[in-house]
Motif scaffolding. Structure first.
Motif, PDB file in Angstrom:
ATOM      1  N   GLN A  39       0.825  -1.207   0.000  1.00 52.31           N
ATOM      2  CA  GLN A  39       0.000   0.000   0.000  1.00 52.31           C
ATOM      3  C   GLN A  39       0.861   1.260   0.000  1.00 52.31           C
ATOM      4  O   GLN A  39       0.531   2.245  -0.659  1.00 52.31           O
ATOM      5  N   SER A  73       0.785   3.972  -2.800  1.00 52.23           N
ATOM      6  CA  SER A  73       0.630   5.377  -2.429  1.00 52.23           C
ATOM      7  C   SER A  73       1.792   6.206  -2.944  1.00 52.23           C
ATOM      8  O   SER A  73       1.626   7.365  -3.334  1.00 52.23           O
ATOM      9  N   THR A 107       1.187   7.585  -6.400  1.00 51.35           N
ATOM     10  CA  THR A 107       0.417   8.826  -6.388  1.00 51.35           C
ATOM     11  C   THR A 107       1.248   9.975  -5.831  1.00 51.35           C
ATOM     12  O   THR A 107       1.182  11.109  -6.318  1.00 51.35           O
ATOM     13  N   THR A 125     -11.152   3.998  -6.815  1.00 49.83           N
ATOM     14  CA  THR A 125     -11.188   3.264  -5.545  1.00 49.83           C
ATOM     15  C   THR A 125     -12.553   2.647  -5.279  1.00 49.83           C
ATOM     16  O   THR A 125     -12.646   1.549  -4.730  1.00 49.83           O
ATOM     17  N   THR A 161     -13.817   8.570  -0.485  1.00 51.60           N
ATOM     18  CA  THR A 161     -12.924   9.265  -1.412  1.00 51.60           C
ATOM     19  C   THR A 161     -13.645  10.397  -2.142  1.00 51.60           C
ATOM     20  O   THR A 161     -13.051  11.444  -2.419  1.00 51.60           O
ATOM     21  N   ASN A 204      -2.512  14.474   0.011  1.00 57.18           N
ATOM     22  CA  ASN A 204      -1.680  13.403  -0.512  1.00 57.18           C
ATOM     23  C   ASN A 204      -0.860  12.757   0.593  1.00 57.18           C
ATOM     24  O   ASN A 204      -0.760  11.525   0.679  1.00 57.18           O
ATOM     25  N   THR A 224      -3.070  10.776   2.870  1.00 54.85           N
ATOM     26  CA  THR A 224      -3.409   9.512   2.221  1.00 54.85           C
ATOM     27  C   THR A 224      -2.292   8.494   2.407  1.00 54.85           C
ATOM     28  O   THR A 224      -2.549   7.297   2.581  1.00 54.85           O
ATOM     29  N   THR A 225      -1.056   8.965   2.383  1.00 49.88           N
ATOM     30  CA  THR A 225       0.073   8.071   2.634  1.00 49.88           C
ATOM     31  C   THR A 225       0.010   7.504   4.053  1.00 49.88           C
ATOM     32  O   THR A 225       0.208   6.306   4.268  1.00 49.88           O
ATOM     33  N   MET A 258      -2.381   4.633   4.688  1.00 50.39           N
ATOM     34  CA  MET A 258      -1.995   3.285   4.304  1.00 50.39           C
ATOM     35  C   MET A 258      -1.814   2.372   5.516  1.00 50.39           C
ATOM     36  O   MET A 258      -1.974   1.160   5.405  1.00 50.39           O
TER      37      MET A 258
END
Length: 449
Positions: free
Chosen positions: A25, A29, A32, A62, A256, A282, A285-286, A289
């Protein structure tokens, strides 16, 4: 996977499943991240264009991938019940469904995306980057959805290390392609943010080919004969998959999509604010994970134990996973609080943008703490195949509470753009509590049975 009898045994099996998923993941990630980061280094216009494009693309990608992930609890429960002979048929049907969904997305996308972008108050260059990025990445939709099915099959067997290896192979491919198409290295066209879309599409085809070769030739996947016989399409099999997958997919889509909605609503702010919001999102979002990987691990482990009739062990894995997520979220919160400026500097060289990113990251700390409870709890519920209530709670959390509260704070208080984040934090906190209550109720129901 195998039955465990002690806490140390469960910890070991949990780690064996979790660590490769987490690495996978993080690597996904990172794709992106590098798209956003490398586009931002090109220019703030390209960063804003990619931000708008991904705010449209990510919810669709997603959400529909989530539908296909419904194959995970199906396969894990079949393996738990020693019904391995039924797995190939289910995976084949999921592959057919993935192709159908991809074609539908392509058709709808080409019809509605121009209208969506045209209705937004964007600078012409930002709109151009967003439009061309989406056109480029659309070339990789079919392989991406097909790979989602194959990866779910691999993970459901507990072979999460294989998924990790596949992703780690493709990560440098994506970064290299970004360098070629964004910056125009080695004589390639200098495309900026649009080049990130081209690089991602090529990467999706690469990862699908690698997965097919491994499943066709490597043990234990060869024994299932996934590609030995072409199965015809079956609506009955699709119905079973959709019954589980649609609530999962829509839950993911609602989460999302609310971030996409926030990004689109922020189009009324200046380009620096849009870019800073996207950069902070961003990075958040990391961090996401971590709970997401635990969520996926719990779906596999809980599903396997429920399929084997060991509901007490399923509950122990659920508690283990949620507790681990909370501890990790507190650790990352401390790190983010102390190193916020350094993180912001990864995304931009412009002082104004860096300062705004740092402010957004403060709110990301509180968001990921709530995620640490809500997301793993959803994973455990999916292992029980209890997915409908989680979908309704996701709708309540983000669209009934989070977005309306955020809109009011952003437009009628001095919080402005930060108000959207406060609203989403509020909604997710409420959802986390309700989700946990649902898990307790489901476990008690299975225990009585």
């Amino acid at each position: 996977m195998q039955q465990t009898f002690t806490t140390s045994g469960r910890l070991k099996q949990f780690a064996i499943i979790l660590i490769p998923i987490l690495v996978t993941q993080l690597a996904l990630s990172a794709i992106t991240f590098f798209d956003t980061n490398m586009s931002g280094k090109f220019s703030s216009i390209d960063l804003a264009g990619v931000a708008i494009a991904t705010s449209i693309w990510i919810p669709v990608q997603t959400g529909l991938s989530g539908i296909l992930m419904g194959i995970t609890p199906i396969v894990s429960q079949l393996v738990g019940r020693k019904q391995e002979d039924k797995v190939a048929y289910q995976v084949n049907q999921a592959l057919w469904l993935s192709i159908l969904l991809a074609v539908i997305v392509l058709g709808i996308g080409y019809l509605v995306v121009p209208g969506i972008l045209g209705a937004m108050q964007l600078e012409p260059e930002v709109r151009r980057v967003a439009s061309q990025f989406l056109a480029a990445i659309s070339l990789g939709i079919i392989p991406l959805f097909a790979y989602t099915v194959l990866r779910s099959f691999i993970d459901a067997l507990g072979q999460t290390k294989i998924s990790m290896i596949i992703t780690l192979i493709t990560l440098p491919v994506n970064v290299s392609l970004n360098a070629l198409f964004i910056y125009g290295f080695w004589g390639f066209p200098r495309l900026g943010g649009v080049g990130a879309g081209i690089a991602s599409a090529i990467t999706y085809w690469t990862v699908l080919v690698i997965a097919i070769v491994i499943i066709h030739k490597k043990h234990p996947f060869t024994s299932f004969g996934i590609f030995h016989k072409l199965q015809g399409m079956s609506w009955a099999a699709w119905k079973d998959l959709l019954r589980i997958g649609v609530p999962i997919g829509f839950s993911i889509f609602l989460e999302t999509a609310v971030f996409a909605a926030v990004t689109l609503l922020m189009s009324s702010f200046d380009t620096a604010t849009i870019a800073a919001h996207q950069a902070a999102l961003n990075f958040a979002t990391t961090l996401y994970m971590l709970p997401l990987s635990i969520c996926m691990s719990l779906t596999i482990l809980v599903g396997y134990e429920v399929g084997s009739g060991r509901t007490k062990d399923a509950w122990k894995y659920a508690k283990l996973g949620i507790g681990t997520a909370v501890i990790l979220s507190l650790i990352t919160a401390v790190i983010l609080f102390m190193a916020g400026r350094q993180v912001a500097g990864l995304y931009s060289n412009e002082p104004e943008v860096v300062a705004l990113i740092q402010h957004f990251l403060i709110f990301a700390i509180f968001f990921q703490i709530s995620d640490a409870i809500a997301t793993p709890t959803q994973g455990a519920l999916r292992g029980y195949k209890d997915v409908n209530v989680a979908f309704m709670l996701a709708f309540l959390s983000f669209w009934i509470i989070g977005l309306p509260v955020g809109y009011v704070l952003a437009n009628y208080t001095d919080w402005q753009a930060f108000g959207y984040w406060i609203g989403l934090i509020t909604g997710l906190a409420v959802g986390a509590v309700l989700m946990l209550m649902r898990l307790v109720k489901v476990q008690r129901k299975f225990a009585r049975q």
